[in-house]
Structure formats: structure tokens, C-alpha cells
Design a protein around this motif. Sequence first.
Motif, short mmCIF file in Angstrom:
data_model
loop_
_atom_site.label_atom_id
_atom_site.label_comp_id
_atom_site.label_asym_id
_atom_site.label_seq_id
_atom_site.Cartn_x
_atom_site.Cartn_y
_atom_site.Cartn_z
N ARG A 4 9.14 1.18 -16.55
CA ARG A 4 9.68 2.54 -16.59
C ARG A 4 10.92 2.53 -17.49
N LEU A 5 10.80 3.07 -18.68
CA LEU A 5 11.94 3.09 -19.59
C LEU A 5 13.11 3.81 -18.93
N GLY A 6 14.28 3.19 -19.04
CA GLY A 6 15.48 3.76 -18.47
C GLY A 6 15.75 3.35 -17.04
N CYS A 7 14.90 2.51 -16.46
CA CYS A 7 15.11 2.04 -15.09
C CYS A 7 16.28 1.05 -15.04
N GLY A 8 16.16 -0.05 -15.76
CA GLY A 8 17.24 -1.03 -15.84
C GLY A 8 17.41 -1.95 -14.64
N ALA A 9 16.58 -1.80 -13.61
CA ALA A 9 16.75 -2.61 -12.40
C ALA A 9 16.68 -4.11 -12.70
N CYS A 10 15.80 -4.52 -13.59
CA CYS A 10 15.65 -5.94 -13.91
C CYS A 10 16.83 -6.48 -14.71
N CYS A 11 17.70 -5.59 -15.19
CA CYS A 11 18.89 -5.98 -15.94
C CYS A 11 20.16 -5.84 -15.09
N ILE A 12 19.98 -5.46 -13.84
CA ILE A 12 21.11 -5.27 -12.93
C ILE A 12 20.96 -6.15 -11.68
N ALA A 13 19.85 -6.03 -10.98
CA ALA A 13 19.70 -6.65 -9.66
C ALA A 13 19.64 -8.18 -9.67
N MET A 23 27.49 -12.74 -22.68
CA MET A 23 27.59 -13.28 -21.33
C MET A 23 27.13 -14.74 -21.39
N PRO A 24 27.94 -15.63 -21.96
CA PRO A 24 27.49 -17.00 -22.21
C PRO A 24 27.12 -17.81 -20.97
N LYS A 25 27.58 -17.39 -19.81
CA LYS A 25 27.23 -18.09 -18.57
C LYS A 25 26.18 -17.33 -17.77
N GLY A 26 25.51 -16.38 -18.41
CA GLY A 26 24.54 -15.57 -17.70
C GLY A 26 25.23 -14.45 -16.93
N LYS A 27 24.56 -13.95 -15.89
CA LYS A 27 25.17 -12.87 -15.10
C LYS A 27 24.81 -13.02 -13.63
N PRO A 28 25.72 -12.66 -12.76
CA PRO A 28 25.42 -12.72 -11.33
C PRO A 28 24.55 -11.55 -10.89
N ALA A 29 23.90 -11.72 -9.78
CA ALA A 29 23.08 -10.66 -9.21
C ALA A 29 23.94 -9.43 -8.94
N GLY A 30 23.39 -8.28 -9.23
CA GLY A 30 24.10 -7.03 -8.97
C GLY A 30 25.03 -6.59 -10.06
N LYS A 31 25.26 -7.43 -11.05
CA LYS A 31 26.14 -7.06 -12.17
C LYS A 31 25.27 -6.56 -13.33
N ARG A 32 25.69 -5.48 -13.91
CA ARG A 32 24.98 -4.89 -15.04
C ARG A 32 25.08 -5.81 -16.26
N CYS A 33 23.95 -6.08 -16.90
CA CYS A 33 23.95 -6.90 -18.11
C CYS A 33 24.71 -6.16 -19.22
N ILE A 34 25.51 -6.89 -19.95
CA ILE A 34 26.29 -6.30 -21.03
C ILE A 34 25.39 -5.72 -22.13
N GLN A 35 24.16 -6.19 -22.19
CA GLN A 35 23.23 -5.73 -23.23
C GLN A 35 22.41 -4.50 -22.80
N LEU A 36 22.70 -3.96 -21.64
CA LEU A 36 22.03 -2.76 -21.16
C LEU A 36 22.83 -1.55 -21.64
N ASN A 37 22.19 -0.67 -22.41
CA ASN A 37 22.94 0.47 -22.96
C ASN A 37 23.06 1.61 -21.95
N ALA A 38 23.68 2.69 -22.36
CA ALA A 38 23.94 3.83 -21.46
C ALA A 38 22.66 4.48 -20.95
N GLU A 39 21.58 4.32 -21.69
CA GLU A 39 20.29 4.87 -21.28
C GLU A 39 19.47 3.86 -20.49
N ASN A 40 20.10 2.75 -20.09
CA ASN A 40 19.44 1.66 -19.35
C ASN A 40 18.29 1.03 -20.15
#
Length: 83
Positions: A4-13, A23-40
Motif C-alpha cells: 500500500r503506497l504511503g503506508c510506511g509501516a515497514c519503515c517505522i515498526a 543511519m549508519p547503525k541501522g534503526k531501532p524498532a518504532g523509529k521512522r527511517c530517515i529515508q522515508l519521505n513525508a508521503e511515507n
Amino acid sequence: MDCRLGCGACCIAPSITTAIPGMPKGKPAGKRCIQLNAENLCKLFGLPERPDVCHLFAATIDVCGKTDKEAIWLITDLEAATS
């Protein structure tokens, strides 16, 4: 199932343990990926810099549910169960 375009759950949860540009060390669960734009949408989609874990993710009904909100809940639950 198509993503689903614009969902972004797989880039946040989920946590991502590999490096992501910005994000050279990756990202923790629940944190929004820096590469996710405003439209998710992923700013790295289709680029070689996109982490393999992201490239290999496939949307399925059991992981993504029927709504964006359900996807966040399901992926968060899976993350907790596998941590």
C-alpha cells in the motif's frame, strides 16, 4: 498482495540492523527511517543503496493486514516476538 503506497509501516515498526544511508547503525524498532519521505515513500526505492532487508521485504496480508494502522500493529507485534 501489493504494497500500500504511503503506508510506511515497514519503515517505522521494525528494527533494521544494517546500515541505511543517514543511519549508519541501522534503526531501532518504532523509529521512522530517515529515508522515508513525508508521503511515507522510500527515497531509496530502486537504488543500490537501499538495504537488502528492505529490498527483500514482501507485503503479505498476515504482516501488513488490511490497513496502514493494522500494519503498524502487526509488524510491531512481530518485532516484539522476535527480539
